[in-house]
Design a protein around this motif. Sequence first.
Motif, PDB file in Angstrom:
ATOM      1  N   SER A  36      49.585   1.213  -1.774  1.00  0.00           N
ATOM      2  CA  SER A  36      48.646   2.267  -2.182  1.00  0.00           C
ATOM      3  C   SER A  36      48.793   3.541  -1.336  1.00  0.00           C
ATOM      4  CB  SER A  36      47.210   1.759  -2.101  1.00  0.00           C
ATOM      5  OG  SER A  36      46.935   1.301  -0.803  1.00  0.00           O
ATOM      6  N   LYS A  41      50.281   5.462  -6.803  1.00  0.00           N
ATOM      7  CA  LYS A  41      48.963   5.474  -7.460  1.00  0.00           C
ATOM      8  C   LYS A  41      48.586   4.052  -7.840  1.00  0.00           C
ATOM      9  CE  LYS A  41      48.885   9.995  -9.670  1.00  0.00           C
ATOM     10  NZ  LYS A  41      49.227  10.668 -10.922  1.00  0.00           N
ATOM     11  N   GLN A  42      47.315   3.852  -8.074  1.00  0.00           N
ATOM     12  CA  GLN A  42      46.852   2.513  -8.459  1.00  0.00           C
ATOM     13  C   GLN A  42      47.628   2.011  -9.683  1.00  0.00           C
ATOM     14  OE1 GLN A  42      42.642   2.242  -8.855  1.00  0.00           O
ATOM     15  NE2 GLN A  42      42.649   0.025  -8.889  1.00  0.00           N
ATOM     16  N   ILE A  43      48.120   0.785  -9.580  1.00  0.00           N
ATOM     17  CA  ILE A  43      48.918   0.243 -10.688  1.00  0.00           C
ATOM     18  C   ILE A  43      48.146  -0.878 -11.384  1.00  0.00           C
ATOM     19  CG2 ILE A  43      51.210   0.882  -9.856  1.00  0.00           C
ATOM     20  CD1 ILE A  43      51.420  -1.810  -8.484  1.00  0.00           C
ATOM     21  N   ASP A  44      48.484  -1.090 -12.651  1.00  0.00           N
ATOM     22  CA  ASP A  44      47.752  -2.117 -13.406  1.00  0.00           C
ATOM     23  C   ASP A  44      48.275  -3.521 -13.073  1.00  0.00           C
ATOM     24  OD1 ASP A  44      50.102  -2.550 -14.907  1.00  0.00           O
ATOM     25  OD2 ASP A  44      49.530  -1.052 -16.384  1.00  0.00           O
ATOM     26  N   THR A  45      47.567  -4.511 -13.575  1.00  0.00           N
ATOM     27  CA  THR A  45      47.878  -5.917 -13.271  1.00  0.00           C
ATOM     28  C   THR A  45      49.265  -6.312 -13.740  1.00  0.00           C
ATOM     29  OG1 THR A  45      45.544  -6.316 -13.685  1.00  0.00           O
ATOM     30  CG2 THR A  45      46.904  -8.240 -13.390  1.00  0.00           C
ATOM     31  N   PHE A  72      51.825  -4.950 -11.358  1.00  0.00           N
ATOM     32  CA  PHE A  72      51.778  -5.684 -10.087  1.00  0.00           C
ATOM     33  C   PHE A  72      52.447  -7.053 -10.222  1.00  0.00           C
ATOM     34  CE2 PHE A  72      49.901  -8.229  -6.685  1.00  0.00           C
ATOM     35  CZ  PHE A  72      50.146  -7.384  -5.596  1.00  0.00           C
ATOM     36  N   ALA A 120      51.565   8.589  -5.114  1.00  0.00           N
ATOM     37  CA  ALA A 120      50.169   8.824  -4.712  1.00  0.00           C
ATOM     38  C   ALA A 120      50.016  10.227  -4.121  1.00  0.00           C
ATOM     39  CB  ALA A 120      49.753   7.778  -3.677  1.00  0.00           C
TER      40      ALA A 120
END
Length: 206
Positions: free
Chosen positions: A77, A81-85, A88, A106
């Motif tokens: 992080s 940027k925030q990644i989806d499931t 991941f 990010a």
Amino acid sequence: MARLIRIYEDNPNPKEIKKVIDVLKRGGLIIYPTDTVYGLGCDITNIKALEKIARIKGVKLEKSNFSFICEDLSNLSDYVKQIDTTTFKILKRALPGPYTFILPGAKSLPNPFKKKKTVGIRIPNNNIALEIVRQLGNPIISTSIRDEDEIIEYTTDPELILEKWDNLVDLVIDGGYGDNEPSTVVDLSGDEPLIVREGKGSLEIF
């Protein structure tokens, strides 16, 4: 004149790794083994070292496509940027391994990369590379050392690498013969995984 240090991947000697860390912290450039080809790297937090690598590669630093070599997925992080499931799960399945994943950058990226929309993340399955990043405490920037010879493409012998790069880098790590096939590059910044370059990693996991 670059130094050549022998480090064994099965059990990297902490004293030898510390020598590598000292070079990186001083802003030095290293050539080190990965699970694919040998890489040219420096400390991601050292601007002068980053600029040196950009000059060697003949690119502008802010437009460069260097990979970030990370220890694991825990500090992702900081750079992504925030990644989806789903994304991941792909990363978890493939890493550590011979893949470079392109992910949305990010806002907290180091200064030279602030304007980059995407970054390449790499967690090689190589104890030497992982131990360097672990002891340094942050990623190293990396780019593969291509050969001008179209047939060879990548030099695999550390002693030949030393001969060629002697005046450009501070340290070459001899971790045994390298591979001559680069990582598979997968763009995960869009809706579907996109194979940018087919390399050593299997495509079946996608």
